[in-house]
Each structure stands twice: as C-alpha cells, then as structure tokens.
Design a protein around this motif. Structure first.
Motif, mmCIF file in Angstrom:
data_model
loop_
_atom_site.group_PDB
_atom_site.id
_atom_site.type_symbol
_atom_site.label_atom_id
_atom_site.label_comp_id
_atom_site.label_asym_id
_atom_site.label_seq_id
_atom_site.Cartn_x
_atom_site.Cartn_y
_atom_site.Cartn_z
ATOM 1 N N SER A 104 0.836 -1.194 0.000
ATOM 2 C CA SER A 104 0.000 0.000 0.000
ATOM 3 C C SER A 104 0.866 1.237 0.000
ATOM 4 O O SER A 104 2.075 1.172 0.253
ATOM 5 C CB SER A 104 -0.997 0.014 1.155
ATOM 6 O OG SER A 104 -0.451 0.633 2.281
ATOM 7 N N THR A 111 1.000 3.678 2.011
ATOM 8 C CA THR A 111 1.494 4.056 3.341
ATOM 9 C C THR A 111 1.767 5.555 3.490
ATOM 10 O O THR A 111 2.932 5.978 3.592
ATOM 11 C CB THR A 111 2.767 3.265 3.708
ATOM 12 O OG1 THR A 111 3.771 3.517 2.725
ATOM 13 C CG2 THR A 111 2.512 1.791 3.783
ATOM 14 N N ASN A 138 -5.843 5.360 1.323
ATOM 15 C CA ASN A 138 -5.683 4.604 2.573
ATOM 16 C C ASN A 138 -6.418 5.239 3.747
ATOM 17 O O ASN A 138 -6.428 4.675 4.846
ATOM 18 C CB ASN A 138 -4.201 4.472 2.937
ATOM 19 C CG ASN A 138 -3.384 3.696 1.907
ATOM 20 O OD1 ASN A 138 -2.182 3.604 2.029
ATOM 21 N ND2 ASN A 138 -4.030 3.135 0.884
ATOM 22 N N GLN A 150 -0.802 0.949 11.475
ATOM 23 C CA GLN A 150 -1.286 1.235 10.125
ATOM 24 C C GLN A 150 -0.911 0.104 9.176
ATOM 25 O O GLN A 150 -1.721 -0.342 8.375
ATOM 26 C CB GLN A 150 -0.690 2.554 9.589
ATOM 27 C CG GLN A 150 -1.406 2.996 8.323
ATOM 28 C CD GLN A 150 -0.579 3.906 7.443
ATOM 29 O OE1 GLN A 150 0.560 3.626 7.110
ATOM 30 N NE2 GLN A 150 -1.176 4.998 7.048
ATOM 31 N N ALA A 196 -5.085 -0.522 6.001
ATOM 32 C CA ALA A 196 -5.448 -0.325 4.605
ATOM 33 C C ALA A 196 -4.408 -0.910 3.662
ATOM 34 O O ALA A 196 -3.526 -0.198 3.196
ATOM 35 C CB ALA A 196 -5.604 1.172 4.337
ATOM 36 N N HIS A 197 -4.517 -2.178 3.390
ATOM 37 C CA HIS A 197 -3.660 -2.757 2.361
ATOM 38 C C HIS A 197 -4.312 -2.593 0.995
ATOM 39 O O HIS A 197 -5.533 -2.439 0.895
ATOM 40 C CB HIS A 197 -3.445 -4.244 2.623
ATOM 41 C CG HIS A 197 -2.580 -4.515 3.819
ATOM 42 N ND1 HIS A 197 -2.171 -5.773 4.168
ATOM 43 C CD2 HIS A 197 -2.044 -3.682 4.746
ATOM 44 C CE1 HIS A 197 -1.414 -5.711 5.261
ATOM 45 N NE2 HIS A 197 -1.327 -4.450 5.630
ATOM 46 N N SER A 232 -8.197 -1.446 1.468
ATOM 47 C CA SER A 232 -8.991 -0.258 1.179
ATOM 48 C C SER A 232 -8.491 0.249 -0.163
ATOM 49 O O SER A 232 -7.475 -0.208 -0.667
ATOM 50 C CB SER A 232 -8.816 0.812 2.257
ATOM 51 O OG SER A 232 -7.783 1.694 1.929
ATOM 52 N N ASN A 242 -6.431 1.923 -2.821
ATOM 53 C CA ASN A 242 -5.039 2.344 -2.801
ATOM 54 C C ASN A 242 -4.703 2.856 -4.200
ATOM 55 O O ASN A 242 -5.039 2.198 -5.185
ATOM 56 C CB ASN A 242 -4.126 1.161 -2.435
ATOM 57 C CG ASN A 242 -2.703 1.582 -2.219
ATOM 58 O OD1 ASN A 242 -2.409 2.345 -1.316
ATOM 59 N ND2 ASN A 242 -1.805 1.124 -3.068
ATOM 60 N N TYR A 259 -6.516 2.087 -7.494
ATOM 61 C CA TYR A 259 -7.411 1.074 -6.935
ATOM 62 C C TYR A 259 -8.090 0.175 -7.974
ATOM 63 O O TYR A 259 -8.841 0.641 -8.819
ATOM 64 C CB TYR A 259 -8.466 1.794 -6.097
ATOM 65 C CG TYR A 259 -9.578 0.947 -5.546
ATOM 66 C CD1 TYR A 259 -9.315 -0.266 -4.941
ATOM 67 C CD2 TYR A 259 -10.900 1.374 -5.613
ATOM 68 C CE1 TYR A 259 -10.348 -1.032 -4.422
ATOM 69 C CE2 TYR A 259 -11.933 0.628 -5.096
ATOM 70 C CZ TYR A 259 -11.652 -0.587 -4.510
ATOM 71 O OH TYR A 259 -12.675 -1.339 -4.004
#
Lengths: 162, 819
Positions: B200, B202, B260, B291, B296-297, B369, B371, B374
């Motif tokens: 993700s 991050t 994210n 986190q 949220a990966h 989630s 990213n 997406y």
C-alpha cells in the motif's frame, strides 16, 4: 550507592533561541515533548521505528531524529525546530526553493526534510546531487519521489531561489 | 506535443489556468505552520490506545479491563461487548454471501486478522494509554487460519460463520464472444497464473482523529484526516443509530492519503462511543506499526487460466481470465473493487472479446482499502503482462504489438466493449515520447555494453490508464439493489464585505494543491489574482459545501471539484456583472471583470467598481437596491457529471468519464549473481488533457512513479504461516528513499477532454505504469538467461534470483498453441 529511579526530571534547554525549563516524565520522547508540552507541532511523527525522519530537528547544530531521543537526553542542549528556521516569517532560501520547485505536496515530511537539508547546507554549502541524496536518505517522502526535493536543495545551494 | 521542462513560477499574467504559480499551501507548510489533526488539542482530552489481536484468527474467550481501570489517569475503556450493544454492524454493499458479514467497530466474539482492535482505553497521556492497554487481559482460543485466496475458496476455514463462506462476491463478466475469438485465433497463449501482490501507499501521516461529543445537541465533531467524509458518514451514522446531521467532519492539512484514509469508520465509531461515554474529547493517533498491520492494504489479486487470442499479424482479439481478489478479513469498501477494474476493461487496447470470471474472498489478513490506482492497477498490470508475454513468446516487438493494438487517436472518443468511453488521447504518440526520452534507439548498444560488464540489461514499457470521475452506478452491477448512481461534488464562492473572494471546497485534499488550482480557476473567471482568492483549507461539514460523494479520490478533482468551483464562480461573476451594471447604469454587456474590478469596457477610469464596493453594497449598504433585485454574492454549485444509466443485464455503461494516459518506460540492469535490479533510465509521459498547473501534474507523476517503483522492487506485505505480518513497519517494509530513486524523466501531451468542464482530466493514479514497465524490463533483461516469464508484480532480488536459477519453472506457466 544505589540510585532510585525517578519518574520525572526537570530539563532545561534552548529551543529556537529561547530558554525552556520544564519537568517532563523520564520516558517522554523528545518529539512528544516538543509537540505536546511545548506546542511546537511543526515537528511530525511518521513512524515508530526511527525510519521516516519527519521528526528531524537540530540538536547542537546536528540533525537528529527526535523520536529516537528522550526529552531528558536533550537536557542542556540547543534545539532548533522547523519553527526556528524563519522566526520572523522571512523564509530562508531553502524554504523558498521548496515552494518554487514544488518540493512538497502534503507537507508532512517537509519539516524533517528542511531540517536535514538545512544541516547539510550549513556544513556543505555546495553539495553534489549524490551528497544531497545521501543527506536525505533518512527522510521518507511518500508524495514527491524526491525529484523536486533534491532539485530544490541544489537550487538553494546555487543561490537560485527568488 | 511538449516535453515538460521547468515551468515559469514567478511571472503572473492572465489567465492563470495553465501556469505553474507558486502553491498557496506551501508558505504555512514550510514553516511548520500546517495544522494536521494530531496538532489539535482540547482541554481535558484523553488519548486513546487500541488493544489489538496478536492472532490472525481466534475466538475471544474473555476481555478483562479491571486492571486498566485501576491505573491512575485512566478515564475509561470500551470493549466489543459494548460496541455490539450500542451500535449496528456497518452496511455491507455485497449481495449474498458477502452481505451477511457482520463488521463491527471492535471485534465481537472473535478476531479475524492480526492487529484487529479488540478493546480501547482512554487515558490522560499517550504513554498512560499504552500502559493501560497492556493491562487489559484478553483470553483467546486460537483458530486455524487461511491466508491465501485460492485456499479460502475451499471454505475449510471460514472467517465469517454467518456468511457461511469466505466468498464476498462472485460473478462473470462477458462482452463480445471470447470463445469464438479463441477458436478463430492463429495463436492461443495460455498463462496459468499471474500474481499481483499486497502493498500500500502508506501515507507518512498515520490515521487518526480528535472527537468531541456535545451532550446538549447529540452531535459529534470529528477533527480528522478522513479523505472521503461524505461516504464515511454514510457508514457511521446508521451504525451509531443517529442521523447523518449528527456527524461533523473537519479536516485541515492531511499528510497524504492515496485512498488509505477512506476506511477509517470502525476506529472513528469507537472514538465517538468513547467521547460520549466519558464526556470528554478523545484523541487517537495510529501508530505506524498499526497502520501497516491493520488498516489499509491494497487489493491482492491472482489471475488464473488466462487465455489470449492472437492473430498471425499480432492483432489481439480477446482474452479470458479467472481473477481471485483477496480483500483480507473484512470487505469494508469492497466489493467495489470487483467492478472498478471494469473502467479499464481492455486497457489501452482494442480487445473486443473479453471474459473475466471474478471472485473476491476474505482471508485472515489486514482488510484492504482503495489504494492509488485502486483495482484498475491490478487489471492494467494483467493486460500489460499479457502483451509482454505474448510478444516474448511469439516473437513480436513490444513496441510494434502495442502500436498495432492500441486504441488509435482517430478512433477517439472510443467505446470499449463494456460501454465505457475513452474520451481522448494519442497513445502511440505518448509511447513514442517515452521511448525518445530513454533513447530507445540505443538500447541494443547499451545491452552489449552492459553485457561486457557482466550485467543483463532490459527495457520495458508500461502503458496505463488513469480513469477518473467515478460513476457510483457501477456498484449496481454488483448488487442491483444498491441505491447509488452518478457522482457529485460541491463548492461555494462568495464575495465578502471588503471584497474578499472566499472559496470553500467539498473535496478533501491531502497534498494535491487544491487551494492553488481552485484559486487559479476562480481568478480567471472573476478577473483577479489568485492571491486575492482565499480557498478555505480542508473540509468542514458546516461549510455546507459538500455533496454525497464529496472527497478526493478516483482521479476526479479536475472534473468534479474544479467543475463545482467553476460553476459557483460563474454564478458569482454573473451576479457581480449584473450588480455593477445596475450601479453604473449601463447594459450588462458593457461590464467586464478585470484587475479586481467590475468596470465599463473601454470606459473612463471612474466607471469601475472595485470588488470591495460590490461586496459592501450587498452586505452592508443595500437600501437602494430595488425589491426585485436581490443579489447574494454567495453561491453554491454542485457539479453533477452526466453518465446515463448503466445496463445491469449486459454489465455495460459509462463507469467513468475521463481517461488520462501514462506511458512509462524503464531500462534496468540486473546483476546475475544477486538478482538485484538497478533502474538505469526511466521516463513517464502523462496526458491528462488540459493541465491547470503543469508543475502539480508533474509532481503527481513523480509521486505515483515512486509508489510503483517501490511496489515493483521493495514493498510487500508478507505474512508468515500463522498470519503474522512480517513487514509491519518501515524497517521491514522498505519504501523508496532518496538514494533508491533513479533520475526520472517526464514528458507531457495535452489531449483536452471533450467532456470535462475545463478540458482537464483527473490524474495522479497512473503510477501503475511503473510496475508494468519494470516487470517487462526484468523479463526482457532475463531473456539471455533462459527467458523466464515474470509472473509476479513484485520482484525483489530473491525472486529475480529464483528466475535466474530455474527459468523453466516460470516457463511452464505459459503455453502457446499455434495453428
């Protein structure tokens, strides 16, 4: 003589040119001391392992990660944070170069970047690109890919900012 | 066609659209004067720490908070039992079985992934809250885990018993006649398995919020970094059993989002409950490790049984694939990822016959989630892998096969097999520019030179679409009963009493420079300088300048956000003109807005009203205005893009409206001894139509590319066999540092969008092109070493080394049937 562990200690340090004396819990990180106790919220926290550099400040002129120090370890030190770069609102050439070269997007890593790069330019006013990248390798940015940050530092070193 | 070089940043002249003016946000941010949610304090506020599961799957036997409550300075706790009584499970968007999943704000009954919040404690300091969390005793009974999407399909270990299966959503999409295309093909290329890994973006600022509860009104104020509060409120209000009017979201500066920060509703509901229970403001700042472990990966996707129909001349006529998407322990924003990819069904190519059999499953890993890129990124990676594997196996040139199959400039606007309309673009020209930037003509010479040094050099292309302006009606292709369709975004523009132009946005920027670009648009419409335009920072529900889908996501600000700004500014402009005409007693057609004034065209200097005069007349000195003329100089506009209705039977429709293009090209050198990949040349060319602010566009290209390089070479969320995340912080999850990034060359084309209000397409998510081109470059470089096939999106040195050691293992993954 056996020592009794203390849970708090009075620390006295110079922050952005002002003398500060305050009692802090012995285990409080320097970054939380700056942010939560002194309200200097320009210094940020982006990780919990000392990797990201968003919390970089100057301690006696050298860049340090303020999440890797306890506040009590800074007792007697001279600290400069991002708020101390342009105390009268007159931006430094490096800050102006960050604006001109779009070296920031969300701005979260920016204070740490500025402190690392300021320290670099203070000890090496004309760094090569490689030297800039080495100086910034302890600072993570997730927005810019570093391209414009490196450009901004080099531009500031050449005295190019308006 | 222009190659982006340095843009002028100092000289301002009319119009401001298209100029890289200095960003308005920067002055505060370079001085540490930004306000991020964690900078905000309230008297008596409590710090919250979550107690999280050390197990990936376990039954919760008991939770005992008594020792924590005894600690001095602890204000209170909350557990799953209280959450189950006081709230309802979050709304699920899937059909059966996914809609039977019960997702609460804290674990109820069992935990389903490592790091899942089980309880929370609020205390006087951050340190105390952490200490108290240690004192909460949770007894678990560990359960078997399932960590792989294909394994999860067997339903031997089930995460959500109430659903009876790990499947969230499953369905087949078929457009054209892929079986016939395969039957009529000269070559059929079959790829057994391709794997897009879990990572993700991050954002550097972790998630969090400061939540206050007003007992008198029953309203919560949530000072936070949620990047899509409109949708956050849709999740939260029903769960909290209150109206949506009880939730006020406030954002200031946000330290990156990348999607994210869309699924923060579980934690925020816990904060709302604690603030109400304790009668004091509560503050939570997520720790980095939390986190990575439990927020949220990005979606992980396995592509199986790919079959590609190829004509003798390299024309690609169709493909079939089975996709298994692993969304982790809870669907949250899902199953939208099961349809979002369809915005770019044929990638940049003219494929007309496509079948995608798509299944999404839960596993005992962090929830996903959205990213950056997406769901489209995974699918576009598939299309690019297909192109390069077909070229590799059938001996086509990767450039030629692309150009033969790209949608052509003269075919724009182009309707895809599933009814999406690619609005504009010249894909071949973008590719040519990228190739020129990496000096493609010299590749063979550089290959020989590298070989002489013992290095394997390869070149790769990644062509990718950045589809923007989401039609939420696509959700009804997954669940026909959902009552979502279209999109909207709002903005307001007003002229205040001393002539101040004040803009409020519904969007929730996280570094995209909306204050600057909105000011450029308003300045051009009102005839003033962007410096005169005050764009309010962030989002506040009380601004009343948001709409149901407000937020910054899905590459749509340039369309919906700026469309709303433009609409509101034009309403204001028209009223200012009318007011000036009335005051100066001339016809409206004689009034122009320029230099911060409303003046008579070619009139004497005194025939002019500064903005201050207009603002003062309406707000403070209006007695002379006739009763039938009531200007407000305060306008709200909702930009509602037109999509039409999707066809639920055929699964077609305009799923998005704009299609920015990015073509990336990379040259890599691989050390055959270690498998280490070095990027020695790199270019990214972007075409997002009209560039409002070229420097910001280029910055987005840089950033997205860095994410792609990180994902391709360094970043992966890796689990051990017990479901423990092994890359839970920036030590183990290595994101690119300044020394890791190669020099990036950028280029730009401008193919204005015929459908967007300013001709500008949303952009910023095209970085996937970097993953595609690095996979292609690695495959190209390894050709002399047994010609392995790159099958995974993540290729750290050990995986490249494995391909070098056993190229045949990857070659068995691909078969070619030629007729």
């Amino acid at each position: 003589m056996a020592t009794t562990p203390v849970s708090s200690k009075v620390v006295s340090l110079e922050i952005n040119g002002e003398q500060v004396e305050l009692e802090v819990p012995a285990r409080r990180l320097l970054v939380h001391f700056l942010r939560d106790d002194l309200g200097l919220t320009g210094t940020h926290v982006g990780c919990d392992t000392g990797n990201c550099g968003a919390c970089t400040v100057h301690l006696n002129g050298l860049p340090v990660k303020s999440c890797m120090l306890l506040a009590v370890q800074a007792d007697g030190a001279r600290i400069r944070t991002v708020e101390g770069l342009a105390p009268d609102g007159e931006l430094t050439p490096l800050q102006r170069a960050f604006n001109e070269h779009h070296a920031l997007q969300c701005g979260y890593c920016t204070p740490g970047m500025l402190m690392s790069a300021t320290a670099l330019l203070e000890r090496n006013p004309h760094p090569t690109e490689e030297e800039v990248r080495i100086a910034l390798q302890g600072n993570i940015c997730r927005c810019t890919g570093y391209v414009n940050i490196v450009e901004a530092v080099l531009a500031a070193s050449r005295g190019e900012s308006a | 066609m222009t190659t982006v070089t340095e843009q002028p940043t100092t000289t301002l002249k009319k119009g401001f659209i298209g100029q890289s003016i200095p960003r308005k946000e920067d002055r505060r941010l370079v001085q540490g004067q930004g306000t991020f949610f964690d900078d905000v304090r309230r008297h008596g506020m409590a710090y919250v720490h979550f107690v999280r599961s050390p197990y990936a799957h376990a039954r919760i036997v008991s939770v005992d908070v008594s020792k924590a409550l005894e600690l001095e300075g602890v204000y209170g706790t909350i557990t799953g039992d209280e959450v189950a009584i006081q709230t309802d499970p979050f709304f699920e968007m899937s059909v059966e079985p996914g809609n039977k999943i019960k997702d609460y704000a804290l674990a109820v009954g069992k935990v389903r992934h490592m790091g899942e919040p089980v309880a929370a404690v609020a205390a006087a300091t951050r340190e105390l809250a952490r200490d108290a969390a240690e004192l909460i005793e949770v007894e678990y009974e560990p359960l078997p885990v399932v960590l792989d999407g294909e394994e999860a399909l067997k339903d031997e270990v089930i995460l959500h018993e109430e659903a009876g299966s790990n499947v969230v959503w499953s369905g087949v999409f078929e457009w054209g006649d892929p079986d016939r295309a395969l039957a009529e093909a000269d070559h059929v290329v079959r790829i057994e398995r391709l794997y897009f890994h879990r990572f993700s973006s991050t954002p550097l600022e972790c998630a969090g919020a400061l939540v206050e509860y007003d007992k008198g009104t029953g309203e919560w104020t949530i000072i936070c970094n949620h990047q899509m509060p409109g949708v956050g409120a849709i999740w939260m209000a029903p769960a909290l059993r209150v109206g949506i009017d009880k939730l006020r979201f406030v954002t200031h500066d946000i330290g990156g989002g990348f999607g994210n920060k869309i699924c923060l509703h579980p934690q925020y509901v816990v904060l709302c409950l604690l603030a109400r229970k304790l009668g004091r403001p509560v503050q939570w700042t997520e720790w980095r490790t939390d986190q990575h472990t439990a927020n949220a990966h990005g979606n992980e996707r396995t592509f199986l049984d790919v079959e590609v129909a190829v004509k003798a001349d390299g024309e690609l006529t169709g493909f079939k694939v089975r996709a298994i998407d692993d969304c982790g322990a809870f669907p949250r924003y899902e199953p939208l990822g099961c349809i979002i990819w369809a915005q770019v069904t044929p990638g940049m190519y003219r494929w007309r016959n496509i079948r995608v059999d798509f299944t999404q499953v839960c596993t005992n890993k962090s929830p996903v989630s959205p990213n950056r890129g997406y769901s489209r990124m995974q699918h576009l990676w598939l299309t690019e892998r297909i192109i390069d594997i077909v070229a590799h196996e059938l001996g086509f040139d990767p450039v030629e096969i692309r150009k033969r199959n790209y949608v052509k400039a003269e075919e724009m606007p182009y309707e895809t097999p599933n009814g999406c309309v690619y609005d504009s673009g010249d894909y071949a020209a973008a590719l040519d520019q990228a190739l020129e930037l990496i000096d493609y003509g010299s590749i063979e010479e550089r290959r020989r030179e590298a070989a002489a040094r013992g290095k394997l050099l390869g070149v790769g292309i990644g062509s990718t679409l950045d589809s923007g302006t989401n039609n939420f009606g696509q959700s009804t292709l997954l669940n026909p009963d959902l009552q979502f369709s279209g999109n909207n975004e709002a903005a307001s523009v007003k002229l205040d009493i001393f002539g101040e132009v004040v803009v409020t946005l519904g969007t929730v920027p996280q570094g995209q420079g909306h204050e600057t670009t909105a000011a450029q648009v308003v300045a051009d419409i009102l005839g003033c300088s962007p410096d005169q335009v005050n764009v309010r920072r962030g989002h506040d529900t009380w601004f009343n300048s948001h709409a149901g889908f407000s937020g910054t996501y899905a590459s749509q600000f340039a369309f919906t956000g700026l469309g709303a700004v433009k609409g509101a500014a034009e309403l204001l402009r028209d009223e200012m003109v009318k007011l000036a005409a009335f005051v100066l007693q001339v016809d409206e057609s004689q009034i122009e807005l320029a230099d911060g004034m409303a003046r008579v065209k070619d009139g004497p200097p005194e025939a002019a009203l500064p903005f201050m005069a207009l603002g003062a007349i309406v707000n403070a000195n209006n007695a002379f205005l006739p009763p039938d003329f009531n200007p407000t100089l305060n306008h709200r506009y909702v930009c509602r893009p037109y999509f039409g209705v999707v066809d639920k039977e055929r699964k077609t429709g305009k799923l998005t409206l704009t299609y920015a293009v990015q073509v990336h090209a990379a040259v890599v050198e691989i050390d055959p001894e270690t498998g280490e990949v070095e990027i020695v040349d790199y270019a990214a060319v972007d075409d997002c139509g009209v560039r409002i602010h070229p420097q910001i566009v280029e910055g987005q290209v840089h950033g997205a590319t860095a994410h792609a390089i990180g994902a391709a070479l360094y970043e992966a969320f890796v689990y051990d066999e017990e479901g423990t995340l092994l890359t839970a912080n920036f030590y183990d999850y290595h994101v690119p540092h300044a020394l890791d990034m190669p020099p990036l060359k950028t280029g730009a084309l401008e193919s204005p969008s015929p459908v967007a209000p300013l001709g500008a397409k949303g952009m910023g998510e095209g970085g996937g092109g970097g993953i595609h081109c690095l996979c292609a470059a690695i495959q190209d470089a390894l050709r002399p070493a047994g010609a392995p096939i790159v099958w995974a999106s993540h290729n750290p040195p050990h995986r490249v080394w494995e391909m070098l050691q056993d190229p045949e293992a990857t070659r068995r993954n691909v078969t070619v049937e030629s007729r």
